[in-house]
Enzyme design. Structure first.
Site, mmCIF file in Angstrom:
data_model
loop_
_atom_site.group_PDB
_atom_site.id
_atom_site.type_symbol
_atom_site.label_atom_id
_atom_site.label_comp_id
_atom_site.label_asym_id
_atom_site.label_seq_id
_atom_site.Cartn_x
_atom_site.Cartn_y
_atom_site.Cartn_z
ATOM 1 N N ASN A 249 -36.375 23.897 -7.809
ATOM 2 C CA ASN A 249 -35.811 24.625 -8.941
ATOM 3 C C ASN A 249 -36.324 26.052 -8.915
ATOM 4 O OD1 ASN A 249 -34.488 22.378 -9.981
ATOM 5 N ND2 ASN A 249 -36.100 21.886 -11.429
ATOM 6 N N ARG B 58 -32.284 17.689 -7.485
ATOM 7 C CA ARG B 58 -33.234 17.739 -6.362
ATOM 8 C C ARG B 58 -33.449 16.372 -5.723
ATOM 9 N NH1 ARG B 58 -38.431 20.130 -8.723
ATOM 10 N NH2 ARG B 58 -37.742 18.799 -10.419
#
Length: 93
Positions: A36, A18
């Site tokens: 996520n 990320r």
């Protein structure tokens, strides 16, 4: 302006996916977000110029060096005019 949503499966959590995605998106001037999912995958939305968004979609298929991407699902969506790029908290898939 185009918008694409990607869901990436494989070893993509716990490998700085990320944060690296955010940095790459900022580098290419792409807006959107990444998060996520509880099933171990990562979901992201990319908005911007077609070439820049396509670069992020290709990046999503590789991820950072420690990731092992198994599959990338890509869907085109209507742009919403997002600004900036953020890492969001985990969401249910």
């Amino acid at each position: 302006m185009v918008r694409k949503r990607v869901v990436v499966t494989g070893l993509v959590q716990g490998v700085y996916y990320r944060d690296t995605c955010r940095r790459v998106a900022q580098e290419y001037g792409v807006a959107g977000w990444v998060r996520n999912l509880v099933d171990g995958s990562v979901e992201a939305v990319f908005e911007g110029e077609p070439d820049a968004v396509e670069t992020l979609v290709r990046w999503a298929g590789q991820g950072p060096p420690t990731a092992v991407v198994r599959e990338v699902e890509v869907r085109e969506e209507k742009p919403e005019g997002l600004e900036g790029f953020e890492v969001r908290s985990t969401a249910a898939s």
